[in-house]
Scaffold this active site. Structure first.
Site, PDB file in Angstrom:
ATOM      1  N   MET A 137      -1.497  16.776 -46.806  1.00 37.33           N
ATOM      2  CA  MET A 137      -2.935  17.038 -46.848  1.00 37.33           C
ATOM      3  C   MET A 137      -3.730  15.759 -47.127  1.00 37.33           C
ATOM      4  SD  MET A 137      -2.596  20.179 -46.173  1.00 37.33           S
ATOM      5  CE  MET A 137      -4.299  20.746 -46.227  1.00 37.33           C
ATOM      6  N   CYS A 138      -4.809  15.609 -46.408  1.00 34.61           N
ATOM      7  CA  CYS A 138      -5.703  14.451 -46.581  1.00 34.61           C
ATOM      8  C   CYS A 138      -6.135  14.277 -48.030  1.00 34.61           C
ATOM      9  CB  CYS A 138      -6.931  14.652 -45.687  1.00 34.61           C
ATOM     10  SG  CYS A 138      -8.332  13.592 -46.048  1.00 34.61           S
TER      11      CYS A 138
END
Lengths: 243, 134
Positions: A137-138
């Site tokens: 996830m960013c």
């Protein structure tokens, strides 16, 4: 004379269409910079352009998977406000190194967040509780210029640069999603905050700081056509699983 | 001063004659814009398959830094004859030597002369990027 900007609100957009409209804004012939605010229905996960889809584990039920044409890690688009800025790469916001353009956009956002009692700042050398190095996830990865508050990353950003134009993507968390444990959210400080109110505050800050004047519009017919044509491709297995 | 043995585009690619073919790469300015001096910030590069025909200005690949995906555009028309596989695996080459070891693709050009008006010599490219900063 204030610089004219277009302001688009396209809330509750279908995920593939959301991405396709940003592609249309990047390719737009409108000389005015465009600021677009949007949300997603159904909620979605967007993969970064070069990201390997197998990095993601099983998805929560009900989430649609799309791939962005901007880079970075995966983002859960649920309790958040997404925005995009499309303009020439010679615009004062985007001129020069990519890093500098991030700093300018993030400074505007940080000032807008002050209205909600949030003191956001670039991460700099800090370690964040949202840093989860093995996550796809960013928001679980951070760099020195990412915007953070409460010891966690709260804004995810990415850009696509093409043919002298820039599309800047931003995701601002109202609250952490199911796949984004430990991420900062604005509702920790403003529990009743809705995406529309946040969009107004950001647009006001852009107008104040950049000296621009917003013209609230709908996407042009050409942009709508391109977005409608390309929407399905952003959630097609061929594109989503291209890597 | 950048090498004057090649031509440049306003989208920050360079093209250089190499025998009957041309080499194409991106400039130090493009690399600096993408990664601000941190060579590790370049993370992916997608190059085309050999045999692909390209028009001048056509996007032939993409490069990703930590924070932006940027198009790679063909300075001239031609057919891809070779790609630099080493760059795909060692993107730091683009920071260290964008002019030689950092070439990206080799083209069999449709016309050999690099005299299209949109191609800039080193001095004109220098003036272009100086102007773009202001």
């Amino acid at each position: 004379m204030p610089e004219p900007w277009r302001l688009l609100h396209t809330f509750d957009g279908e995920p593939g269409w959301n991405m396709a409209l940003d592609e249309a804004l990047l390719a737009s012939s409108d000389p005015r910079p465009t600021l677009r605010f949007y949300t997603w229905r159904p909620h979605a996960i967007s993969l970064g352009y070069f990201q390997r889809w197998r990095e993601l584990g099983p998805l929560p039920e009900g989430l649609v998977l799309v791939r962005r044409f901007s880079g970075g890690g995966a983002i859960e688009h649920s309790d958040e406000l997404t925005f995009s800025i499309a303009a020439a790469d010679t615009h004062t916001l985007f001129r020069g190194e990519v890093l500098r353009s991030y700093e300018r956009v993030h400074a505007l956002l940080a000032r807008a967040f002050e209205a909600f009692g949030v003191r956001a700042a670039p991460r700099a050398a800090a370690t964040l509780r949202s840093d989860h190095p093995t996550s796809a996830m960013c928001f679980h990865r951070s760099t020195a210029f990412d915007l953070a508050w409460d010891g966690a990353k709260g804004v995810g950003s990415a850009q696509r640069r093409s043919k002298g134009r820039v599309l800047h993507h931003g995701s601002i968390k109202l609250a952490a999603g199911a796949l984004e444990a430990d991420v900062a959210g604005l509702r920790a400080h403003a529990p009743a905050l809705e995406a529309a109110a946040l969009a107004r505050a950001i647009a006001d800050e852009f107008a104040r700081s950049l000296g621009c004047r917003f013209e609230r519009e709908e996407p042009t017919a050409a942009e709508q056509t391109l977005a409608a044509t390309r929407a399905a491709s952003y959630r097609s297995p061929e594109f989503v699983r291209r890597r | 001063m950048r090498p004057n043995d090649r031509k440049y585009t306003k989208t920050h690619e360079w093209v250089k004659l190499s025998g009957e073919e041309v080499l194409v790469g991106i400039t130090d300015f493009a690399v600096q814009e993408l990664c601000s001096g941190n060579e590790g910030d370049l993370v992916y590069c997608d190059l085309p398959e050999p045999g692909r025909a390209l028009e001048a200005g056509e996007t032939f690949g993409e490069i990703e830094s930590v924070k932006a995906v940027a198009d790679l555009n063909a300075p001239v028309a031609g057919t891809v004859s070779e790609i630099n596989v080493n760059v795909e695996e060692h993107l730091e080459v683009l920071s260290r030597d964008p002019w030689n070891a950092g070439w990206l693709i080799k083209l069999q050009p449709r016309t050999k002369a690099l005299d299209a008006p949109e191609l800039l010599d080193a001095a004109a490219y220098e003036a272009f990027i100086t102007a773009s900063k202001h």
